[in-house]
Design a protein around this motif. Structure first.
Motif, short mmCIF file in Angstrom:
data_model
loop_
_atom_site.label_atom_id
_atom_site.label_comp_id
_atom_site.label_asym_id
_atom_site.label_seq_id
_atom_site.Cartn_x
_atom_site.Cartn_y
_atom_site.Cartn_z
N ALA A 7 0.85 -1.19 0.00
CA ALA A 7 0.00 0.00 0.00
C ALA A 7 0.88 1.24 0.00
O ALA A 7 1.75 1.38 0.87
CB ALA A 7 -0.90 -0.01 1.23
N GLY A 8 0.69 2.13 -0.99
CA GLY A 8 1.46 3.37 -1.02
C GLY A 8 2.50 3.40 -2.12
O GLY A 8 3.64 3.82 -1.90
N VAL A 9 2.10 2.97 -3.32
CA VAL A 9 2.99 3.07 -4.48
C VAL A 9 2.27 3.92 -5.53
O VAL A 9 1.18 3.57 -5.97
CB VAL A 9 3.31 1.69 -5.09
N ALA A 10 2.87 5.05 -5.90
CA ALA A 10 2.25 5.89 -6.92
C ALA A 10 3.27 6.42 -7.93
O ALA A 10 2.93 7.17 -8.84
CB ALA A 10 1.50 7.06 -6.27
N ASP A 11 4.52 6.05 -7.75
CA ASP A 11 5.56 6.36 -8.73
C ASP A 11 6.75 5.44 -8.45
O ASP A 11 6.66 4.54 -7.62
CB ASP A 11 5.95 7.85 -8.68
N ASP A 12 7.87 5.69 -9.13
CA ASP A 12 9.01 4.78 -8.97
C ASP A 12 10.11 5.40 -8.09
O ASP A 12 11.26 4.96 -8.14
CB ASP A 12 9.58 4.36 -10.34
N ASN A 13 9.76 6.41 -7.29
CA ASN A 13 10.77 7.09 -6.47
C ASN A 13 10.74 6.73 -4.98
O ASN A 13 11.66 7.09 -4.26
CB ASN A 13 10.58 8.62 -6.56
N GLY A 14 9.67 6.12 -4.51
CA GLY A 14 9.50 5.96 -3.07
C GLY A 14 9.93 4.60 -2.54
O GLY A 14 10.37 3.72 -3.29
N SER A 45 1.44 6.13 -16.66
CA SER A 45 2.90 6.06 -16.76
C SER A 45 3.38 4.62 -16.90
O SER A 45 4.28 4.32 -17.69
CB SER A 45 3.55 6.70 -15.53
N LEU A 46 2.75 3.72 -16.14
CA LEU A 46 3.10 2.29 -16.23
C LEU A 46 2.86 1.77 -17.65
O LEU A 46 3.73 1.14 -18.25
CB LEU A 46 2.22 1.48 -15.27
N ARG A 47 1.66 2.09 -18.15
CA ARG A 47 1.25 1.60 -19.48
C ARG A 47 2.15 2.14 -20.57
O ARG A 47 2.50 1.45 -21.51
CB ARG A 47 -0.21 2.02 -19.71
N ARG A 48 2.54 3.41 -20.44
CA ARG A 48 3.37 4.02 -21.48
C ARG A 48 4.86 3.68 -21.37
O ARG A 48 5.67 4.19 -22.11
CB ARG A 48 3.20 5.54 -21.47
N GLY A 49 5.20 2.87 -20.37
CA GLY A 49 6.59 2.43 -20.26
C GLY A 49 7.52 3.40 -19.56
O GLY A 49 8.75 3.23 -19.57
N LYS A 50 6.94 4.43 -18.93
CA LYS A 50 7.76 5.43 -18.27
C LYS A 50 8.61 4.84 -17.14
O LYS A 50 9.67 5.36 -16.81
CB LYS A 50 6.84 6.54 -17.72
N PHE A 51 8.13 3.75 -16.56
CA PHE A 51 8.86 3.14 -15.43
C PHE A 51 9.70 1.93 -15.86
O PHE A 51 10.25 1.24 -15.02
CB PHE A 51 7.89 2.69 -14.34
N ASP A 52 9.74 1.66 -17.16
CA ASP A 52 10.39 0.42 -17.59
C ASP A 52 11.84 0.32 -17.12
O ASP A 52 12.30 -0.74 -16.72
CB ASP A 52 10.30 0.25 -19.11
N GLY A 53 12.56 1.46 -17.16
CA GLY A 53 13.94 1.46 -16.68
C GLY A 53 14.03 1.02 -15.23
O GLY A 53 14.85 0.18 -14.87
N SER A 54 13.15 1.56 -14.41
CA SER A 54 13.21 1.22 -12.98
C SER A 54 12.43 -0.06 -12.64
O SER A 54 12.42 -0.49 -11.49
CB SER A 54 12.74 2.39 -12.11
N ARG A 55 11.81 -0.66 -13.63
CA ARG A 55 11.17 -1.97 -13.38
C ARG A 55 12.17 -3.11 -13.51
O ARG A 55 11.86 -4.25 -13.20
CB ARG A 55 10.04 -2.21 -14.38
N ARG A 56 13.38 -2.79 -14.01
CA ARG A 56 14.33 -3.87 -14.30
C ARG A 56 14.87 -4.52 -13.02
O ARG A 56 15.32 -3.85 -12.11
CB ARG A 56 15.47 -3.40 -15.19
N LEU A 57 14.78 -5.84 -12.99
CA LEU A 57 15.22 -6.63 -11.83
C LEU A 57 16.64 -7.15 -12.08
O LEU A 57 17.11 -7.16 -13.22
CB LEU A 57 14.26 -7.80 -11.60
N PRO A 58 17.31 -7.58 -11.01
CA PRO A 58 18.69 -8.05 -11.15
C PRO A 58 18.87 -9.14 -12.22
O PRO A 58 19.91 -9.22 -12.86
CB PRO A 58 19.03 -8.60 -9.76
N ASN A 59 17.83 -9.97 -12.44
CA ASN A 59 17.98 -11.03 -13.45
C ASN A 59 17.68 -10.54 -14.86
O ASN A 59 17.62 -11.32 -15.80
CB ASN A 59 17.10 -12.24 -13.09
N GLY A 60 17.42 -9.22 -15.01
CA GLY A 60 17.21 -8.66 -16.34
C GLY A 60 15.75 -8.53 -16.75
O GLY A 60 15.43 -7.78 -17.66
#
Ligand code: NAD
Length: 229
Positions: A7-14, A45-60
Motif C-alpha cells: 500500500a502506497g505506491v504511486a511512482d518509482d521514487n518511493g 505512466s506504467l502503461r506508457r513504459g515510463k517506469f520500464d527502466g526502474s522496473r528492471r530486476l537483477p535477473n534482467g
C-alpha cells in the motif's frame, strides 16, 4: 511463491516501489494499492513504459505488477466517505477503494496474501511546526499515517496466510526532534511505532503474523521533496 500487497505506491521514487522490486526479485507476486488521486497518472505512466527502466530486476526481467488497486487508507468503508470526496472527479472514476473494499477485492481476486506492506503517510500541515499545527491537521496526519496501518491490518488479517509478515515505514523524528517534520507527523510516527508493538502481540497471538516497522533513512521520494527534505 508468495504474494505481497504494497500500500502506497504511486511512482518509482518511493520506498514502496523499492520494496516491491526487492520482493519481486525474490520471486513474489506484486499487488499494489495506489492513492486514488494519483491512480490515473500512475497507471498511465506504467502503461506508457515510463517506469520500464526502474522496473528492471537483477535477473534482467521487468517487474510485473499483477494488479493495481485504487486505495484511500483514510476511509475504512463506504459509509465513511463524505459527499465532497465521493463526488470529487478524481474519486468518482474509481470504485471499491476504501480499506475494507480493497481487502475484499484482493480476497475475491487472489484468496490470500503472505506479505502486507504499509508505505504511506500524509500530513497536510507537515511544513508547520507542531506548535502551530491545528487539531484538524494533527488528526489528519494520525489518520493517514498511523490509523491507516491499524485499519489495513484489521481488514487484511483474515486473508494473510499464517506465518505471513507485515511491515510499515517509520522515521526517527518519532524519537528525536527533527525540525521540518511537523504537522503532527512526528507524533504519527511515534504512534505507529507504539502500535507496532501492540499489533505484533495481537496479530502474533491471533494468527502467527509478524508485525514490524522499519525506521528508514532519508530518501528523495515525492513525499520527502514536498517537505523540502
Ligand atoms: P512516497 O510519496 O513514495 O509514498 C507515500 C505514498 O503514500 C504516496 O504514494 C501517496 O500517494 C500515498 N498516500 C498518501 N495518502 C494516502 C492515503 N490516504 N491512502 C493511500 N495512499 C496514500 O514517499 P515515501 O517517502 O517513500 O513514503 C513511504 C513511507 O516511508 C511513508 O510512511 C514515509 O513516512 C516513510 N519514510 C520516508 C522517509 C523518506 O525520507 N522518504 C524516511 C523515513 C520513512
Amino acid at each position: 511463491g508468495k504474494r505481497a500487497f504494497i500500500a502506497g505506491v504511486a511512482d518509482d521514487n518511493g520506498y514502496g516501489w523499492a520494496i516491491a522490486k526487492a520482493l519481486a526479485a525474490a520471486g513474489a507476486d506484486i499487488l499494489v494499492g495506489t492513492w486514488v488521486p494519483a491512480l490515473n497518472i500512475f497507471e498511465t505512466s506504467l502503461r506508457r513504459g515510463k517506469f520500464d527502466g526502474s522496473r528492471r530486476l537483477p535477473n534482467g526481467s521487468l517487474m510485473e505488477i499483477v494488479k493495481v488497486y485504487p486505495l484511500d487508507a483514510v476511509f475504512d468503508s463506504p459509509e465513511d466517505v463524505p459527499e465532497d470526496i465521493r463526488t470529487n472527479k478524481r474519486y468518482a472514476g474509481s470504485s471499491n477503494w476504501t480499506v475494507k473494499e480493497v481487502a475484499e477485492s484482493v480476497k475475491n481476486d487472489f484468496g490470500s496474501i503472505d506479505i502486507l506492506v504499509h508505505s504511506l503517510a500524509n500530513g497536510p500541515e507537515v511544513t508547520k511546526p507542531l506548535l502551530e499545527t491545528s487539531r484538524k491537521g494533527y488528526l489528519a496526519a494520525l489518520s493517514a499515517s498511523s490509523y491507516s496501518y491499524i485499519s489495513l491490518l484489521q481488514h487484511f488479517l483474515p486473508i494473510i496466510n499464517p506465518g505471513g509478515a507485515t511491515i510499515s515505514l517509520t522515521y526517527i523524528a518519532s524519537e528525536r526532534s527533527i525540525p521540518g517534520y511537523g504537522g503532527g507527523m512526528s507524533s504519527a510516527k511515534a504512534a505507529l511505532e507504539s502500535d507496532t508493538k501492540v499489533l505484533a502481540f495481537e496479530a502474533g497471538r491471533k494468527k502467527q503474523i509478524r508485525v514490524n516497522t522499519i525506521s528508514a533513512g532519508p530518501l528523495g521520494s515525492r513525499a520527502a521533496k514536498a517537505i523540502g527534505f
